[in-house]
Scaffold this motif. Structure first.
Motif, PDB file in Angstrom:
ATOM      1  N   ARG A  46       0.817  -1.210   0.000  1.00 63.68           N
ATOM      2  CA  ARG A  46       0.000   0.000   0.000  1.00 63.68           C
ATOM      3  C   ARG A  46       0.852   1.262   0.000  1.00 63.68           C
ATOM      4  O   ARG A  46       1.823   1.357   0.740  1.00 63.68           O
ATOM      5  CB  ARG A  46      -0.895   0.035   1.241  1.00 63.68           C
ATOM      6  N   GLY A  47       0.472   2.210  -0.816  1.00 66.94           N
ATOM      7  CA  GLY A  47       1.175   3.491  -0.842  1.00 66.94           C
ATOM      8  C   GLY A  47       2.615   3.374  -1.303  1.00 66.94           C
ATOM      9  O   GLY A  47       3.442   4.213  -0.953  1.00 66.94           O
ATOM     10  N   ASN A  48       2.928   2.329  -2.049  1.00 72.34           N
ATOM     11  CA  ASN A  48       4.295   2.089  -2.543  1.00 72.34           C
ATOM     12  C   ASN A  48       5.313   1.911  -1.417  1.00 72.34           C
ATOM     13  O   ASN A  48       6.497   2.207  -1.584  1.00 72.34           O
ATOM     14  CB  ASN A  48       4.748   3.200  -3.486  1.00 72.34           C
ATOM     15  N   ARG A  49       4.875   1.437  -0.268  1.00 72.54           N
ATOM     16  CA  ARG A  49       5.812   1.156   0.826  1.00 72.54           C
ATOM     17  C   ARG A  49       6.647  -0.056   0.471  1.00 72.54           C
ATOM     18  O   ARG A  49       6.127  -1.078   0.042  1.00 72.54           O
ATOM     19  CB  ARG A  49       5.064   0.891   2.133  1.00 72.54           C
ATOM     20  N   ARG A  50       7.931   0.082   0.691  1.00 67.07           N
ATOM     21  CA  ARG A  50       8.857  -0.995   0.343  1.00 67.07           C
ATOM     22  C   ARG A  50       9.036  -1.946   1.517  1.00 67.07           C
ATOM     23  O   ARG A  50       9.203  -1.514   2.650  1.00 67.07           O
ATOM     24  CB  ARG A  50      10.210  -0.405  -0.024  1.00 67.07           C
ATOM     25  N   TYR A  51       9.062  -3.233   1.187  1.00 74.01           N
ATOM     26  CA  TYR A  51       9.351  -4.260   2.184  1.00 74.01           C
ATOM     27  C   TYR A  51      10.442  -5.161   1.618  1.00 74.01           C
ATOM     28  O   TYR A  51      10.260  -5.819   0.606  1.00 74.01           O
ATOM     29  CB  TYR A  51       8.100  -5.077   2.535  1.00 74.01           C
ATOM     30  N   TYR A  52      11.573  -5.157   2.297  1.00 75.52           N
ATOM     31  CA  TYR A  52      12.733  -5.922   1.867  1.00 75.52           C
ATOM     32  C   TYR A  52      12.757  -7.265   2.595  1.00 75.52           C
ATOM     33  O   TYR A  52      12.411  -7.342   3.767  1.00 75.52           O
ATOM     34  CB  TYR A  52      14.016  -5.168   2.208  1.00 75.52           C
ATOM     35  N   GLN A  53      13.206  -8.301   1.890  1.00 78.30           N
ATOM     36  CA  GLN A  53      13.393  -9.601   2.509  1.00 78.30           C
ATOM     37  C   GLN A  53      14.861  -9.754   2.906  1.00 78.30           C
ATOM     38  O   GLN A  53      15.709  -8.959   2.514  1.00 78.30           O
ATOM     39  CB  GLN A  53      12.984 -10.707   1.544  1.00 78.30           C
ATOM     40  N   HIS A  54      15.121 -10.769   3.704  1.00 76.67           N
ATOM     41  CA  HIS A  54      16.461 -10.991   4.248  1.00 76.67           C
ATOM     42  C   HIS A  54      17.520 -11.017   3.151  1.00 76.67           C
ATOM     43  O   HIS A  54      18.577 -10.393   3.279  1.00 76.67           O
ATOM     44  CB  HIS A  54      16.479 -12.299   5.045  1.00 76.67           C
ATOM     45  N   HIS A  55      17.264 -11.726   2.064  1.00 76.63           N
ATOM     46  CA  HIS A  55      18.252 -11.835   0.995  1.00 76.63           C
ATOM     47  C   HIS A  55      18.538 -10.478   0.349  1.00 76.63           C
ATOM     48  O   HIS A  55      19.641 -10.233  -0.109  1.00 76.63           O
ATOM     49  CB  HIS A  55      17.834 -12.883  -0.035  1.00 76.63           C
ATOM     50  N   GLU A  56      17.551  -9.593   0.345  1.00 78.60           N
ATOM     51  CA  GLU A  56      17.773  -8.261  -0.217  1.00 78.60           C
ATOM     52  C   GLU A  56      18.634  -7.407   0.720  1.00 78.60           C
ATOM     53  O   GLU A  56      19.455  -6.614   0.259  1.00 78.60           O
ATOM     54  CB  GLU A  56      16.440  -7.584  -0.499  1.00 78.60           C
ATOM     55  N   VAL A  57      18.459  -7.585   2.016  1.00 76.34           N
ATOM     56  CA  VAL A  57      19.312  -6.885   2.979  1.00 76.34           C
ATOM     57  C   VAL A  57      20.764  -7.332   2.792  1.00 76.34           C
ATOM     58  O   VAL A  57      21.691  -6.516   2.796  1.00 76.34           O
ATOM     59  CB  VAL A  57      18.836  -7.124   4.433  1.00 76.34           C
ATOM     60  N   LEU A  58      20.965  -8.630   2.593  1.00 74.52           N
ATOM     61  CA  LEU A  58      22.316  -9.146   2.344  1.00 74.52           C
ATOM     62  C   LEU A  58      22.901  -8.559   1.059  1.00 74.52           C
ATOM     63  O   LEU A  58      24.077  -8.213   1.001  1.00 74.52           O
ATOM     64  CB  LEU A  58      22.303 -10.668   2.263  1.00 74.52           C
ATOM     65  N   MET A  59      22.064  -8.450   0.048  1.00 76.83           N
ATOM     66  CA  MET A  59      22.535  -7.894  -1.219  1.00 76.83           C
ATOM     67  C   MET A  59      22.914  -6.420  -1.049  1.00 76.83           C
ATOM     68  O   MET A  59      23.923  -5.965  -1.586  1.00 76.83           O
ATOM     69  CB  MET A  59      21.481  -8.029  -2.313  1.00 76.83           C
ATOM     70  N   ILE A  60      22.118  -5.691  -0.294  1.00 78.18           N
ATOM     71  CA  ILE A  60      22.431  -4.282  -0.051  1.00 78.18           C
ATOM     72  C   ILE A  60      23.759  -4.162   0.688  1.00 78.18           C
ATOM     73  O   ILE A  60      24.580  -3.303   0.370  1.00 78.18           O
ATOM     74  CB  ILE A  60      21.286  -3.596   0.728  1.00 78.18           C
ATOM     75  N   ARG A  61      23.979  -5.042   1.644  1.00 73.68           N
ATOM     76  CA  ARG A  61      25.270  -5.022   2.343  1.00 73.68           C
ATOM     77  C   ARG A  61      26.419  -5.331   1.387  1.00 73.68           C
ATOM     78  O   ARG A  61      27.493  -4.752   1.493  1.00 73.68           O
ATOM     79  CB  ARG A  61      25.260  -6.007   3.507  1.00 73.68           C
ATOM     80  N   ARG A  62      26.193  -6.239   0.458  1.00 80.67           N
ATOM     81  CA  ARG A  62      27.218  -6.576  -0.534  1.00 80.67           C
ATOM     82  C   ARG A  62      27.489  -5.370  -1.444  1.00 80.67           C
ATOM     83  O   ARG A  62      28.638  -5.048  -1.724  1.00 80.67           O
ATOM     84  CB  ARG A  62      26.760  -7.794  -1.358  1.00 80.67           C
ATOM     85  N   ILE A  63      26.425  -4.712  -1.890  1.00 73.00           N
ATOM     86  CA  ILE A  63      26.569  -3.522  -2.733  1.00 73.00           C
ATOM     87  C   ILE A  63      27.311  -2.432  -1.969  1.00 73.00           C
ATOM     88  O   ILE A  63      28.219  -1.785  -2.492  1.00 73.00           O
ATOM     89  CB  ILE A  63      25.193  -3.025  -3.212  1.00 73.00           C
TER      90      ILE A  63
END
Length: 158
Positions: A46-63
């Motif tokens: 709703r309202g374009n709220r973003r919800y990240y999953q665990h694997h995406e958090v890991l990817m962000i840390r890698r980036i």
């Protein structure tokens, strides 16, 4: 940027604010990275709220590691991630063992394989699809994905 990152809690979804705190990156940077790194696609509600999953958090840390610690440009980091993904896919397709073991639980250390890259999952799949009719390989993929998520959550509690 030298402050060590805190461990990732055993949750299924994270808001952009939580991810910002966990990864040491401001929310506007995360939104920008979504445009630059096609592998990073949080679920939007709703309202374009973003919800990240665990694997995406890991990817962000890698980036973050590639850009801030190793000094890559965005293009260089994108290419490095793509090379890593492709080499891991090639190794899996050839039936070889991935260094670190393909059967080991993914680590949240940015130096290891990201959870998102450990398997070739389809996007936008729902475990509720398991009860319906459908392609067996798709259903097995859903089961495999869920098992890896469970394994990852259990390994964090150790």
């Amino acid at each position: 940027m030298d402050k060590p990152l805190s461990s990732i809690p055993a949750k299924r979804y994270f808001t952009i604010g939580e991810v910002s705190d966990l990864c040491g990156v401001k929310p506007h940077v995360l939104r920008y990275w979504e445009q630059e790194f096609t592998q990073l696609r949080p679920m939007k509600r709703r309202g374009n709220r973003r919800y990240y999953q665990h694997h995406e958090v890991l990817m962000i840390r890698r980036i973050r590691d590639l850009l801030y610690d190793q000094g890559f440009t965005i293009t260089g980091a994108r290419n490095k991630l793509q090379e890593t993904f492709q080499s891991e896919r090639d190794v899996r397709r050839n039936g070889d063992v991935i260094p670190g073991g393909a059967d080991t639980a993914p680590s949240d250390d940015v130096g290891h394989r990201d959870f998102d890259n450990s398997l070739d999952f389809e996007d936008d799949v729902d475990v509720a699809d398991l009860s319906g009719e459908g392609d067996l390989s798709h259903r097995l993929q859903l089961i495999r994905r869920e098992l890896y998520e469970i394994r990852n959550l259990l390994s964090e509690t150790d």
